[in-house]
Design a protein around this motif. Structure first.
Motif, short mmCIF file in Angstrom:
data_model
loop_
_atom_site.label_atom_id
_atom_site.label_comp_id
_atom_site.label_asym_id
_atom_site.label_seq_id
_atom_site.Cartn_x
_atom_site.Cartn_y
_atom_site.Cartn_z
N VAL A 140 35.61 -21.81 -6.19
CA VAL A 140 35.93 -20.39 -6.06
C VAL A 140 36.94 -20.16 -4.94
CG1 VAL A 140 35.01 -18.11 -5.49
CG2 VAL A 140 33.75 -19.62 -7.05
N GLU A 141 36.77 -20.84 -3.83
CA GLU A 141 37.71 -20.67 -2.72
C GLU A 141 39.08 -21.25 -3.04
OE1 GLU A 141 35.75 -22.36 0.67
OE2 GLU A 141 34.62 -20.52 1.09
N SER A 142 39.13 -22.20 -3.97
CA SER A 142 40.41 -22.82 -4.34
C SER A 142 41.20 -22.00 -5.35
CB SER A 142 40.16 -24.22 -4.92
OG SER A 142 39.64 -25.08 -3.94
N VAL A 143 40.52 -21.20 -6.20
CA VAL A 143 41.25 -20.48 -7.24
C VAL A 143 41.16 -18.96 -7.12
CG1 VAL A 143 40.85 -22.39 -8.85
CG2 VAL A 143 39.33 -20.40 -8.92
N ALA A 200 32.21 -10.66 -7.92
CA ALA A 200 30.89 -11.29 -7.98
C ALA A 200 30.92 -12.67 -7.34
CB ALA A 200 30.42 -11.38 -9.43
N LEU A 201 31.97 -13.43 -7.62
CA LEU A 201 32.07 -14.78 -7.07
C LEU A 201 32.34 -14.75 -5.57
CD1 LEU A 201 34.08 -16.50 -9.92
CD2 LEU A 201 31.67 -16.82 -9.35
N THR A 202 33.12 -13.78 -5.11
CA THR A 202 33.38 -13.65 -3.69
C THR A 202 32.08 -13.37 -2.94
OG1 THR A 202 35.63 -12.84 -4.05
CG2 THR A 202 34.62 -12.34 -1.91
N GLU A 203 31.27 -12.47 -3.49
CA GLU A 203 29.98 -12.17 -2.87
C GLU A 203 29.07 -13.40 -2.90
OE1 GLU A 203 27.42 -10.50 -0.61
OE2 GLU A 203 29.25 -9.43 -1.18
N LEU A 204 29.12 -14.14 -3.98
CA LEU A 204 28.30 -15.34 -4.11
C LEU A 204 28.65 -16.35 -3.02
CD1 LEU A 204 26.13 -16.79 -5.78
CD2 LEU A 204 27.95 -17.68 -7.23
N THR A 205 29.94 -16.56 -2.78
CA THR A 205 30.34 -17.53 -1.76
C THR A 205 29.93 -17.07 -0.35
OG1 THR A 205 32.56 -16.55 -1.58
CG2 THR A 205 32.28 -18.39 -3.12
N ARG A 206 29.84 -15.77 -0.15
CA ARG A 206 29.39 -15.25 1.15
C ARG A 206 27.91 -15.54 1.36
NH1 ARG A 206 31.76 -9.25 2.29
NH2 ARG A 206 30.84 -9.73 4.31
N LEU A 207 27.17 -15.58 0.28
CA LEU A 207 25.73 -15.79 0.37
C LEU A 207 25.35 -17.27 0.45
CD1 LEU A 207 24.61 -13.16 -2.28
CD2 LEU A 207 24.26 -13.01 0.18
N LEU A 208 26.24 -18.12 -0.05
CA LEU A 208 25.95 -19.55 -0.09
C LEU A 208 26.59 -20.28 1.08
CD1 LEU A 208 26.57 -20.21 -3.89
CD2 LEU A 208 24.36 -20.07 -2.75
N ASP A 209 26.05 -21.42 1.40
CA ASP A 209 26.61 -22.28 2.43
C ASP A 209 27.20 -23.49 1.74
OD1 ASP A 209 25.25 -23.93 5.43
OD2 ASP A 209 27.24 -23.88 4.54
N ALA A 210 28.52 -23.71 1.88
CA ALA A 210 29.19 -24.81 1.17
C ALA A 210 28.66 -26.17 1.59
CB ALA A 210 30.70 -24.74 1.42
#
Length: 370
Positions: A140-143, A200-210
């Protein structure tokens, strides 16, 4: 309803939910967070029809029941409460408002009727696809940067496409002027193919830890996708229709190719962009033996020029003008790579960048008089 929840548990959940709830929602109840208390836990939900988030936290439930409280106010109040046990109880006779108590602090919030809160999508009976949090966040961060910010004529471009193709999970986004594509090799076949709202994906990445080893279960229906992990579920309404065929946009022949240190290129572009035209941020890239020459010019400000050494070069000397902001956003998306490869299309209409993982980033050229 009455329940007791620790402030340190409730605060981060409400902060995330408040980002989903809309202050200008079509229905007033969508400005709120639905609380459902039962059996030693409280389920908190926010929904705006396009994106929804449901989180379950541990609690001591004194009286089971539900309430909908204004998300932004509720989150702000809890954030400022002292650490301790938060006592939340609906107020008789209508139970639409709730009292909130911690120690000597007391507040009352007017809420909404829980019966008016919409039902979240039902994913019962759908077999999930399992994916690691790290894999998803990296993709998600790449695209995500390449998705359209707002395109009423082609709303599907505001989303990120994901699909299983020939042993790989392919992620793609484009706004018509640039394109990003990531292919991740997976060890199992995945029944997933959809276009998910970037929000939705932006919010998801904020909630997850890579860096976390967590795994997600991904459920896809005809209209929604749901990501489930650790007591949380995030929903995104899928864009309908086929994602555009981007294969035709990819150049097949190139006039020149070079490799350059990513950080050195980023710093040089940041400098020359200071004197680029405001609207289009035009920077010219002149690829030739040994160096990449960057120039910008403005009738009002002046001009700038800088040379960046190349690690590799082949082909003809060629010049192409690009939107510097697009290049910088691309370089930020591939920040884990020390070197990036740039190929200038034979027709000079685009430049194709790739990182050390062979992810592709295409940027359309700006037509100039040169």
């Amino acid at each position: 309803m009455r329940c007791l929840i620790e402030q340190q548990v409730l605060e981060p959940a409400l902060s995330a939910l408040a980002r989903i709830a809309q202050t200008r929602a079509p229905a007033a109840v969508l400005q709120g967070v639905l609380m459902e208390a039962e059996r030693g836990q409280v389920t908190l939900s926010a929904y705006d029809y396009d994106v929804a988030l449901r989180m379950t936290v541990e609690a001591s439930v004194v009286d089971p029941g539900g309430a909908v409280l204004p998300a932004k106010l509720f989150a702000e109040l809890v954030r400022r409460l002292p650490k301790g046990t938060v006592d939340i109880a609906t107020i008789a006779p209508h139970h639409l408002s709730a009292s909130i108590d911690v120690g000597t602090t007391h507040a009352e919030l007017h809420g909404f009727d829980p019966a008016e809160f919409p039902v979240l999508p039902d994913m019962t009976g759908i077999a999930p696809v399992v994916i690691s949090a790290k894999t998803l966040v990296e993709a998600v961060e790449s695209v995500g940067y390449a998705a359209a910010k707002q395109d009423p004529s082609r709303p599907i471009l505001e989303g990120v496409y994901v699909g299983y193709e020939d042993g790989k999970l392919v992620w793609m986004a484009t706004d018509g002027l640039r394109l990003a594509k990531v292919s991740q090799t997976v060890d199992r076949e995945m029944s997933i193919r959809c276009t998910i709202p970037r929000r939705a994906l932006t919010e998801l990445t904020r909630l997850l830890d890579a860096d976390d080893d967590a795994t997600l279960q991904v459920y896809q229906s005809a209209s929604y996708v749901m990501f489930a992990w650790d007591g949380a579920q995030l929903f995104g309404r899928l864009y309908q229709g086929e994602y555009p065929d981007t294969s035709r946009a990819m150049p097949r022949e190139f006039a020149a190719a070079c490799s350059v240190e990513r950080r050195r290129l980023e710093e040089a572009i940041e400098r020359v962009t200071i004197l680029a035209e405001n609207e289009r941020h035009t920077v010219s890239l002149y690829v030739k033996e040994g160096v990449l020459e960057l120039t910008s010019r403005s009738a009002e400000r002046g001009h700038a020029r800088e040379e960046v050494p190349l690690a590799e070069f082949k082909g003809d000397a060629v010049k192409i003008a690009l939107n510097a902001r697009y290049v910088l956003e691309m370089l930020e998306a591939v920040e884990s790579s020390k070197v990036v490869r740039m190929q200038v299309a034979q027709d000079r209409r685009s430049a194709l960048f790739s990182d050390e993982s062979d992810n592709l980033h295409l940027i359309s050229a700006i037509l100039t008089r040169d």
